[in-house]
Design a protein around this motif. Structure first.
Motif, PDB file in Angstrom:
ATOM      1  N   GLY A   1       0.670  -1.205  -0.044  1.00 18.88           N
ATOM      2  CA  GLY A   1       0.101   0.004  -0.109  1.00 18.88           C
ATOM      3  C   GLY A   1       0.745   1.241   0.035  1.00 18.88           C
ATOM      4  O   GLY A   1       0.337   2.452  -0.309  1.00 18.88           O
ATOM      5  N   CYS A   2       2.132   1.236   0.215  1.00 15.91           N
ATOM      6  CA  CYS A   2       3.051   2.247   0.031  1.00 15.91           C
ATOM      7  C   CYS A   2       3.541   2.814  -1.169  1.00 15.91           C
ATOM      8  O   CYS A   2       4.034   3.864  -1.290  1.00 15.91           O
ATOM      9  CB  CYS A   2       4.298   1.878   1.104  1.00 15.91           C
ATOM     10  SG  CYS A   2       4.104   1.616   2.820  1.00 15.91           S
ATOM     11  N   LEU A   3       3.103   1.959  -2.264  1.00 17.98           N
ATOM     12  CA  LEU A   3       3.270   2.451  -3.590  1.00 17.98           C
ATOM     13  C   LEU A   3       2.287   3.413  -3.842  1.00 17.98           C
ATOM     14  O   LEU A   3       1.384   3.121  -4.986  1.00 17.98           O
ATOM     15  CB  LEU A   3       3.319   1.147  -4.347  1.00 17.98           C
ATOM     16  CG  LEU A   3       4.441  -0.018  -3.952  1.00 17.98           C
ATOM     17  CD1 LEU A   3       4.162  -1.121  -5.078  1.00 17.98           C
ATOM     18  CD2 LEU A   3       5.872   0.426  -4.300  1.00 17.98           C
ATOM     19  N   VAL A   4       2.311   4.561  -3.535  1.00 20.65           N
ATOM     20  CA  VAL A   4       1.366   5.738  -3.879  1.00 20.65           C
ATOM     21  C   VAL A   4       1.220   6.067  -5.109  1.00 20.65           C
ATOM     22  O   VAL A   4       0.359   6.844  -5.532  1.00 20.65           O
ATOM     23  CB  VAL A   4       1.482   6.873  -2.595  1.00 20.65           C
ATOM     24  CG1 VAL A   4       1.190   6.089  -1.169  1.00 20.65           C
ATOM     25  CG2 VAL A   4       2.999   7.385  -2.661  1.00 20.65           C
ATOM     26  N   SER A   5       2.447   6.080  -5.845  1.00 17.31           N
ATOM     27  CA  SER A   5       2.495   6.445  -7.218  1.00 17.31           C
ATOM     28  C   SER A   5       1.796   5.497  -8.179  1.00 17.31           C
ATOM     29  O   SER A   5       1.965   5.686  -9.662  1.00 17.31           O
ATOM     30  CB  SER A   5       3.755   6.722  -7.823  1.00 17.31           C
ATOM     31  OG  SER A   5       4.335   7.853  -6.789  1.00 17.31           O
ATOM     32  N   LEU A   6       1.852   4.005  -7.778  1.00 17.68           N
ATOM     33  CA  LEU A   6       1.498   3.079  -8.774  1.00 17.68           C
ATOM     34  C   LEU A   6      -0.035   3.273  -9.392  1.00 17.68           C
ATOM     35  O   LEU A   6      -1.077   3.698  -8.788  1.00 17.68           O
ATOM     36  CB  LEU A   6       1.558   1.884  -8.076  1.00 17.68           C
ATOM     37  CG  LEU A   6       1.350   0.411  -8.900  1.00 17.68           C
ATOM     38  CD1 LEU A   6       2.885   0.516  -9.369  1.00 17.68           C
ATOM     39  CD2 LEU A   6       1.344  -0.788  -7.958  1.00 17.68           C
TER      40      LEU A   6
ATOM     41  N   SER B   1      -5.082 -15.678  -2.223  1.00 11.52           N
ATOM     42  CA  SER B   1      -6.496 -16.151  -1.608  1.00 11.52           C
ATOM     43  C   SER B   1      -7.167 -14.757  -1.143  1.00 11.52           C
ATOM     44  O   SER B   1      -8.358 -14.907  -0.814  1.00 11.52           O
ATOM     45  CB  SER B   1      -6.512 -17.244  -0.481  1.00 11.52           C
ATOM     46  OG  SER B   1      -5.465 -16.442   0.500  1.00 11.52           O
ATOM     47  N   GLU B   2      -6.507 -13.636  -0.851  1.00  8.20           N
ATOM     48  CA  GLU B   2      -6.885 -12.580  -0.509  1.00  8.20           C
ATOM     49  C   GLU B   2      -6.175 -11.156  -0.866  1.00  8.20           C
ATOM     50  O   GLU B   2      -4.931 -11.614  -1.372  1.00  8.20           O
ATOM     51  CB  GLU B   2      -7.044 -12.532   1.218  1.00  8.20           C
ATOM     52  CG  GLU B   2      -5.856 -12.623   1.807  1.00  8.20           C
ATOM     53  CD  GLU B   2      -5.772 -12.875   3.314  1.00  8.20           C
ATOM     54  OE1 GLU B   2      -6.900 -12.561   3.605  1.00  8.20           O
ATOM     55  OE2 GLU B   2      -4.707 -12.823   3.858  1.00  8.20           O
ATOM     56  N   LEU B   3      -6.819 -10.113  -0.838  1.00 11.72           N
ATOM     57  CA  LEU B   3      -6.041  -8.787  -1.028  1.00 11.72           C
ATOM     58  C   LEU B   3      -5.883  -8.088   0.252  1.00 11.72           C
ATOM     59  O   LEU B   3      -6.785  -8.289   1.240  1.00 11.72           O
ATOM     60  CB  LEU B   3      -6.510  -7.947  -1.910  1.00 11.72           C
ATOM     61  CG  LEU B   3      -6.858  -8.627  -3.378  1.00 11.72           C
ATOM     62  CD1 LEU B   3      -7.569  -7.603  -4.294  1.00 11.72           C
ATOM     63  CD2 LEU B   3      -5.602  -8.910  -4.059  1.00 11.72           C
ATOM     64  N   PRO B   4      -4.839  -7.471   0.584  1.00 10.29           N
ATOM     65  CA  PRO B   4      -4.443  -6.876   1.906  1.00 10.29           C
ATOM     66  C   PRO B   4      -5.369  -5.357   1.845  1.00 10.29           C
ATOM     67  O   PRO B   4      -5.369  -4.952   0.780  1.00 10.29           O
ATOM     68  CB  PRO B   4      -3.122  -6.571   1.858  1.00 10.29           C
ATOM     69  CG  PRO B   4      -2.542  -6.759   0.590  1.00 10.29           C
ATOM     70  CD  PRO B   4      -3.560  -7.627  -0.221  1.00 10.29           C
ATOM     71  N   PRO B   5      -6.226  -5.368   3.041  1.00 13.50           N
ATOM     72  CA  PRO B   5      -6.804  -3.795   3.007  1.00 13.50           C
ATOM     73  C   PRO B   5      -5.838  -2.773   2.753  1.00 13.50           C
ATOM     74  O   PRO B   5      -6.453  -1.612   2.251  1.00 13.50           O
ATOM     75  CB  PRO B   5      -7.168  -3.800   4.317  1.00 13.50           C
ATOM     76  CG  PRO B   5      -7.189  -5.378   4.830  1.00 13.50           C
ATOM     77  CD  PRO B   5      -6.139  -5.893   4.412  1.00 13.50           C
ATOM     78  N   GLU B   6      -4.655  -2.637   2.760  1.00 10.34           N
ATOM     79  CA  GLU B   6      -3.787  -1.648   2.470  1.00 10.34           C
ATOM     80  C   GLU B   6      -3.496  -1.253   1.238  1.00 10.34           C
ATOM     81  O   GLU B   6      -3.131  -0.143   0.651  1.00 10.34           O
ATOM     82  CB  GLU B   6      -2.293  -1.985   2.953  1.00 10.34           C
ATOM     83  CG  GLU B   6      -2.176  -1.827   4.470  1.00 10.34           C
ATOM     84  CD  GLU B   6      -2.847  -3.148   5.402  1.00 10.34           C
ATOM     85  OE1 GLU B   6      -2.701  -3.435   6.478  1.00 10.34           O
ATOM     86  OE2 GLU B   6      -3.088  -4.291   4.559  1.00 10.34           O
ATOM     87  N   LEU B   7      -4.186  -2.227   0.357  1.00 11.52           N
ATOM     88  CA  LEU B   7      -4.250  -1.918  -1.149  1.00 11.52           C
ATOM     89  C   LEU B   7      -5.036  -0.601  -1.416  1.00 11.52           C
ATOM     90  O   LEU B   7      -4.721  -0.159  -2.368  1.00 11.52           O
ATOM     91  CB  LEU B   7      -4.843  -3.184  -1.979  1.00 11.52           C
ATOM     92  CG  LEU B   7      -4.330  -3.331  -3.385  1.00 11.52           C
ATOM     93  CD1 LEU B   7      -3.038  -3.681  -3.491  1.00 11.52           C
ATOM     94  CD2 LEU B   7      -5.184  -4.315  -4.024  1.00 11.52           C
ATOM     95  N   GLY B   8      -5.970  -0.281  -0.549  1.00 10.83           N
ATOM     96  CA  GLY B   8      -6.994   0.721  -0.698  1.00 10.83           C
ATOM     97  C   GLY B   8      -6.161   2.077  -0.465  1.00 10.83           C
ATOM     98  O   GLY B   8      -6.838   3.310  -0.895  1.00 10.83           O
ATOM     99  N   SER B   9      -4.965   1.980  -0.173  1.00  8.69           N
ATOM    100  CA  SER B   9      -3.992   3.284   0.203  1.00  8.69           C
ATOM    101  C   SER B   9      -3.510   3.770  -1.363  1.00  8.69           C
ATOM    102  O   SER B   9      -3.148   4.777  -1.381  1.00  8.69           O
ATOM    103  CB  SER B   9      -2.983   3.174   1.141  1.00  8.69           C
ATOM    104  OG  SER B   9      -3.338   2.638   2.399  1.00  8.69           O
ATOM    105  N   MET B  10      -3.733   2.995  -2.232  1.00  6.69           N
ATOM    106  CA  MET B  10      -2.936   3.259  -3.758  1.00  6.69           C
ATOM    107  C   MET B  10      -4.029   4.213  -4.325  1.00  6.69           C
ATOM    108  O   MET B  10      -4.437   3.714  -5.420  1.00  6.69           O
ATOM    109  CB  MET B  10      -2.652   1.858  -4.572  1.00  6.69           C
ATOM    110  CG  MET B  10      -1.718   1.006  -3.606  1.00  6.69           C
ATOM    111  SD  MET B  10      -1.637  -0.687  -4.222  1.00  6.69           S
ATOM    112  CE  MET B  10      -0.299  -0.409  -5.346  1.00  6.69           C
ATOM    113  N   ARG B  11      -3.979   5.351  -4.140  1.00  4.07           N
ATOM    114  CA  ARG B  11      -4.952   6.183  -4.668  1.00  4.07           C
ATOM    115  C   ARG B  11      -4.796   6.691  -6.088  1.00  4.07           C
ATOM    116  O   ARG B  11      -5.562   7.074  -6.485  1.00  4.07           O
ATOM    117  CB  ARG B  11      -4.965   7.717  -3.722  1.00  4.07           C
ATOM    118  CG  ARG B  11      -5.468   7.243  -2.422  1.00  4.07           C
ATOM    119  CD  ARG B  11      -6.921   6.688  -1.996  1.00  4.07           C
ATOM    120  NE  ARG B  11      -6.978   6.433  -0.788  1.00  4.07           N
ATOM    121  CZ  ARG B  11      -7.662   7.245   0.090  1.00  4.07           C
ATOM    122  NH1 ARG B  11      -7.941   8.477  -0.362  1.00  4.07           N
ATOM    123  NH2 ARG B  11      -7.951   6.918   1.289  1.00  4.07           N
TER     124      ARG B  11
END
Length: 260
Positions: free
Chosen positions: A100-105, A116-126
């Motif tokens: 989720g720290c890859l904010v420029s992606l 099997s799952e996606l981490p909630p932190e994925l939501g930080s990739m605005r």
């Protein structure tokens, strides 16, 4: 077969493509190439990335498709300039929370793995505009997916998902949603808020009904939900003048013909 350690002397190297070679590892000195912006190492049977790959701090594009990676190192989160990450067709079983720290992606391909799952932190990739997690083993999507406000393309085909998060309705820029070949039994009412949707593919699920809010999707030009368990359609979706319907091979086929 291998890259020499002396490659680290190429201090001004910006673009490197080693795809299709029989490499199995990168030399330890490789991460000293601090000026690299584009790195492609597709289809080389790579089993592990250097732990300190985060040292390549100027990377904008990283392609790792069709390898044998089972995990991504934590230091990947240091690639703050990274806009494109392709790790499709590997053997990934999970993602580090720090992704989720890859904010420029902007583009993230995770298709063809073992997730099997996606981490909630994925939501930080605005900044994310394209997310492909098709052909995995994902059962649930986190509600934090609704925070991906820049998302235009969301591909979750061929997973084990039984419901889409209600927060999906926050994705006002979403243009393409492909969720075919899952286990969906219903759609969230909030899907009607995805006002930019032009393509919605729900083939081969277990849908027994559709929400009335789908009728609000005025830009929808391709709506495909064949091979489900639909018995009827809400009247709000029975005005196909601006849609290309493909709902055949369901119990609703006779209903559509009658409405036409």
């Amino acid at each position: 077969m291998e890259l020499p350690e002396s490659i680290s002397y190429c201090k001004t190297l910006q673009v490197a493509d080693f795809s299709g070679n029989p490499l199995t590892r990168l030399p330890e000195s490789f991460t000293e190439l601090r000026n690299l912006t584009c790195l492609s190492i597709n289809d080389i049977a790579l089993q592990v990335l250097p732990e300190n790959i985060g040292n390549l701090c100027h990377l904008v594009s990283l392609e790792l498709r069709e390898n044998l990676l089972t995990f991504l190192p934590e230091s990947l989160s240091q690639l703050q300039k990274l806009e494109e990450l392709d790790v499709g067709s590997n053997e990934l079983y999970n993602l580090p929370e720090t992704i989720g720290c890859l904010v420029s992606l902007k583009d993230l391909w995770l298709d063809g793995n073992q997730l099997s799952e996606l981490p909630p932190e994925l939501g930080s990739m605005r900044s994310l505009t394209c997310l492909d997690v098709s052909e995995n083993k994902i059962e649930h999507l986190p509600e934090e997916m609704g925070n991906l406000l820049s998302l235009t393309d969301f591909l979750v085909s061929q997973n084990l998902i039984d419901m889409l998060p209600e927060s999906l309705g926050k994705l006002r820029r979403l243009s393409i949603l492909k969720a075919d070949q899952n286990r969906l039994v219903h759609l969230p009412e909030s899907i009607g808020n995805c006002e930019s949707l032009t393509e919605l593919v729900l083939t081969e699920n277990q849908l027994v009904s559709l929400p009335r809010s789908i009728g609000k999707l005025k830009k929808l030009s391709n709506f495909n939900c064949d091979r489900n368990r639909l018995m009827s359609l809400p009247k709000e979706v029975c005005h196909p003048s601006h849609w290309a319907f493909l709902i055949h091979e369901t119990q609703a086929e006779h209903f559509i013909r009658r409405q036409a």
